[in-house]
Structures are given as structure tokens and as C-alpha cells.
Motif scaffolding. Structure first.
Motif, PDB file in Angstrom:
ATOM      1  N   LYS A 179      -8.323  -8.151   4.261  1.00 39.59           N
ATOM      2  CA  LYS A 179      -7.458  -7.282   3.473  1.00 39.59           C
ATOM      3  C   LYS A 179      -7.387  -5.911   4.143  1.00 39.59           C
ATOM      4  CE  LYS A 179      -6.770  -5.279  -1.040  1.00 39.59           C
ATOM      5  NZ  LYS A 179      -7.286  -5.021  -2.359  1.00 39.59           N
ATOM      6  N   PRO A 180      -6.196  -5.332   4.248  1.00 36.76           N
ATOM      7  CA  PRO A 180      -6.082  -4.013   4.881  1.00 36.76           C
ATOM      8  C   PRO A 180      -6.834  -2.943   4.095  1.00 36.76           C
ATOM      9  CG  PRO A 180      -3.907  -5.005   4.566  1.00 36.76           C
ATOM     10  CD  PRO A 180      -4.881  -5.843   3.823  1.00 36.76           C
ATOM     11  N   SER A 181      -7.412  -1.994   4.817  1.00 37.28           N
ATOM     12  CA  SER A 181      -8.081  -0.870   4.170  1.00 37.28           C
ATOM     13  C   SER A 181      -7.075   0.227   3.818  1.00 37.28           C
ATOM     14  CB  SER A 181      -9.179  -0.308   5.066  1.00 37.28           C
ATOM     15  OG  SER A 181      -8.645   0.115   6.302  1.00 37.28           O
ATOM     16  N   SER A 182      -5.942   0.245   4.523  1.00 33.18           N
ATOM     17  CA  SER A 182      -4.853   1.173   4.222  1.00 33.18           C
ATOM     18  C   SER A 182      -3.576   0.633   4.865  1.00 33.18           C
ATOM     19  CB  SER A 182      -5.161   2.583   4.727  1.00 33.18           C
ATOM     20  OG  SER A 182      -5.261   2.602   6.125  1.00 33.18           O
ATOM     21  N   TYR A 183      -2.468   1.323   4.584  1.00 30.37           N
ATOM     22  CA  TYR A 183      -1.168   0.890   5.103  1.00 30.37           C
ATOM     23  C   TYR A 183      -0.476   2.047   5.798  1.00 30.37           C
ATOM     24  CZ  TYR A 183      -1.865  -3.044   1.965  1.00 30.37           C
ATOM     25  OH  TYR A 183      -2.376  -4.142   1.332  1.00 30.37           O
ATOM     26  N   ILE A 184       0.417   1.702   6.727  1.00 30.05           N
ATOM     27  CA  ILE A 184       1.224   2.687   7.445  1.00 30.05           C
ATOM     28  C   ILE A 184       2.688   2.298   7.235  1.00 30.05           C
ATOM     29  CG2 ILE A 184       1.816   3.672   9.691  1.00 30.05           C
ATOM     30  CD1 ILE A 184      -1.012   2.744  10.616  1.00 30.05           C
ATOM     31  N   LEU A 185       3.511   3.266   6.847  1.00 31.54           N
ATOM     32  CA  LEU A 185       4.936   3.064   6.645  1.00 31.54           C
ATOM     33  C   LEU A 185       5.683   3.802   7.746  1.00 31.54           C
ATOM     34  CD1 LEU A 185       7.331   2.129   4.828  1.00 31.54           C
ATOM     35  CD2 LEU A 185       7.090   4.323   3.639  1.00 31.54           C
ATOM     36  N   THR A 186       6.527   3.096   8.488  1.00 30.26           N
ATOM     37  CA  THR A 186       7.276   3.694   9.593  1.00 30.26           C
ATOM     38  C   THR A 186       8.760   3.417   9.423  1.00 30.26           C
ATOM     39  OG1 THR A 186       5.404   3.247  11.071  1.00 30.26           O
ATOM     40  CG2 THR A 186       7.500   3.812  12.107  1.00 30.26           C
ATOM     41  N   ARG A 187       9.590   4.471   9.498  1.00 26.97           N
ATOM     42  CA  ARG A 187      11.044   4.285   9.485  1.00 26.97           C
ATOM     43  C   ARG A 187      11.456   3.898  10.898  1.00 26.97           C
ATOM     44  NH1 ARG A 187      14.062   8.503   6.382  1.00 26.97           N
ATOM     45  NH2 ARG A 187      12.837   9.867   7.691  1.00 26.97           N
ATOM     46  N   THR A 188      12.181   2.810  11.045  1.00 27.78           N
ATOM     47  CA  THR A 188      12.503   2.254  12.349  1.00 27.78           C
ATOM     48  C   THR A 188      13.343   3.179  13.215  1.00 27.78           C
ATOM     49  OG1 THR A 188      12.571   0.131  11.207  1.00 27.78           O
ATOM     50  CG2 THR A 188      13.224   0.124  13.484  1.00 27.78           C
ATOM     51  N   GLY A 189      14.346   3.837  12.642  1.00 30.85           N
ATOM     52  CA  GLY A 189      15.276   4.647  13.422  1.00 30.85           C
ATOM     53  C   GLY A 189      14.656   5.830  14.134  1.00 30.85           C
ATOM     54  N   ASP A 190      13.882   6.638  13.434  1.00 36.47           N
ATOM     55  CA  ASP A 190      13.357   7.864  14.039  1.00 36.47           C
ATOM     56  C   ASP A 190      11.841   7.869  14.186  1.00 36.47           C
ATOM     57  OD1 ASP A 190      12.551   8.182  11.418  1.00 36.47           O
ATOM     58  OD2 ASP A 190      13.743   9.964  11.042  1.00 36.47           O
ATOM     59  N   LYS A 191      11.211   6.766  13.859  1.00 34.69           N
ATOM     60  CA  LYS A 191       9.758   6.603  13.990  1.00 34.69           C
ATOM     61  C   LYS A 191       8.959   7.548  13.093  1.00 34.69           C
ATOM     62  CE  LYS A 191       9.864   3.297  17.002  1.00 34.69           C
ATOM     63  NZ  LYS A 191       9.519   1.960  16.646  1.00 34.69           N
ATOM     64  N   ALA A 192       9.595   8.112  12.050  1.00 29.61           N
ATOM     65  CA  ALA A 192       8.851   8.918  11.078  1.00 29.61           C
ATOM     66  C   ALA A 192       7.867   7.995  10.377  1.00 29.61           C
ATOM     67  CB  ALA A 192       9.810   9.547  10.065  1.00 29.61           C
ATOM     68  N   GLU A 193       6.650   8.466  10.147  1.00 30.19           N
ATOM     69  CA  GLU A 193       5.668   7.589   9.524  1.00 30.19           C
ATOM     70  C   GLU A 193       4.779   8.315   8.536  1.00 30.19           C
ATOM     71  OE1 GLU A 193       3.438   5.750  12.705  1.00 30.19           O
ATOM     72  OE2 GLU A 193       1.899   7.271  12.585  1.00 30.19           O
ATOM     73  N   VAL A 194       4.260   7.526   7.607  1.00 31.41           N
ATOM     74  CA  VAL A 194       3.292   7.992   6.623  1.00 31.41           C
ATOM     75  C   VAL A 194       2.077   7.091   6.770  1.00 31.41           C
ATOM     76  CG1 VAL A 194       2.806   8.323   4.174  1.00 31.41           C
ATOM     77  CG2 VAL A 194       5.113   8.744   5.044  1.00 31.41           C
ATOM     78  N   ARG A 195       0.917   7.679   6.973  1.00 30.83           N
ATOM     79  CA  ARG A 195      -0.320   6.916   7.175  1.00 30.83           C
ATOM     80  C   ARG A 195      -1.215   6.987   5.955  1.00 30.83           C
ATOM     81  NH1 ARG A 195      -2.300   5.264  11.910  1.00 30.83           N
ATOM     82  NH2 ARG A 195      -0.831   5.270  13.613  1.00 30.83           N
ATOM     83  N   ASN A 196      -2.191   6.100   5.936  1.00 31.24           N
ATOM     84  CA  ASN A 196      -3.259   6.086   4.936  1.00 31.24           C
ATOM     85  C   ASN A 196      -2.782   5.870   3.504  1.00 31.24           C
ATOM     86  OD1 ASN A 196      -5.238   6.500   6.938  1.00 31.24           O
ATOM     87  ND2 ASN A 196      -4.868   8.686   6.882  1.00 31.24           N
ATOM     88  N   LEU A 197      -1.766   5.033   3.335  1.00 34.25           N
ATOM     89  CA  LEU A 197      -1.356   4.647   1.986  1.00 34.25           C
ATOM     90  C   LEU A 197      -2.404   3.696   1.433  1.00 34.25           C
ATOM     91  CD1 LEU A 197       2.422   3.952   2.670  1.00 34.25           C
ATOM     92  CD2 LEU A 197       1.433   5.951   1.562  1.00 34.25           C
ATOM     93  N   SER A 198      -2.787   3.877   0.183  1.00 30.51           N
ATOM     94  CA  SER A 198      -3.859   3.062  -0.388  1.00 30.51           C
ATOM     95  C   SER A 198      -3.375   1.703  -0.885  1.00 30.51           C
ATOM     96  CB  SER A 198      -4.543   3.812  -1.528  1.00 30.51           C
ATOM     97  OG  SER A 198      -3.599   4.112  -2.540  1.00 30.51           O
ATOM     98  N   SER A 199      -2.055   1.545  -1.065  1.00 33.16           N
ATOM     99  CA  SER A 199      -1.520   0.262  -1.517  1.00 33.16           C
ATOM    100  C   SER A 199      -0.200  -0.008  -0.819  1.00 33.16           C
ATOM    101  CB  SER A 199      -1.333   0.255  -3.043  1.00 33.16           C
ATOM    102  OG  SER A 199      -0.399   1.243  -3.409  1.00 33.16           O
ATOM    103  N   PHE A 200       0.224  -1.277  -0.850  1.00 27.66           N
ATOM    104  CA  PHE A 200       1.490  -1.668  -0.246  1.00 27.66           C
ATOM    105  C   PHE A 200       2.608  -0.926  -0.976  1.00 27.66           C
ATOM    106  CE2 PHE A 200       5.161  -4.255   0.606  1.00 27.66           C
ATOM    107  CZ  PHE A 200       4.962  -4.686   1.911  1.00 27.66           C
ATOM    108  N   PRO A 201       3.513  -0.245  -0.253  1.00 27.77           N
ATOM    109  CA  PRO A 201       4.521   0.593  -0.913  1.00 27.77           C
ATOM    110  C   PRO A 201       5.658  -0.219  -1.539  1.00 27.77           C
ATOM    111  CG  PRO A 201       4.839   0.639   1.451  1.00 27.77           C
ATOM    112  CD  PRO A 201       3.576  -0.136   1.205  1.00 27.77           C
TER     113      PRO A 201
END
Length: 65
Positions: free
Chosen positions: A33-55
Motif C-alpha cells: 500500500k502506498p505511504s503517500s501519493y503524488i499528483l502530476t498535471r501532464t501538460g506542464d508537469k505541475a505536481e503536488v506531493r505527499n497526499l495522504s489519500s488517493f485524490p
């Protein structure tokens, strides 16, 4: 000394409001099980790290606004 190696793995591609987002899980050692999640926008590679749950789609909208 017990060292836990972290690795990332793409687990989903989400389409939200016409844009594509990649959700990666961050795994420690041999954990299934993942300890955290990373969300990345494909177009500009903007990302948010260390999400505690699947967004959710709504969280994606709020985080990337």
C-alpha cells in the motif's frame, strides 16, 4: 541499520475537466500500500506531493486551481 527504500509507481491516469493527471504511489520497502501519493498535471508537469489519500476529482480541481 534498517534502511527502507522508497520508490514511486504510476497507479492511475485521471481525466478531469479535459486535462490529464497522473497519480503515483510512493511505496516504502516491499509495502503493498502506498505511504503517500503524488499528483502530476501532464501538460506542464505541475505536481503536488505527499497526499495522504488517493485524490478525488474534486480534490484534483482544488489542488491544481
Amino acid at each position: 541499520m534498517d534502511v527502507q527504500v522508497k520508490h514511486e509507481r504510476t497507479i492511475a491516469i485521471l481525466g478531469v475537466d479535459g486535462e490529464s493527471f497522473e497519480v503515483s504511489g510512493v511505496y516504502q520497502g516491499s509495502a503493498r500500500k502506498p505511504s503517500s501519493y503524488i499528483l502530476t498535471r501532464t501538460g506542464d508537469k505541475a505536481e503536488v506531493r505527499n497526499l495522504s489519500s488517493f485524490p478525488s476529482h474534486q480534490q484534483v480541481r482544488e489542488l491544481m486551481a
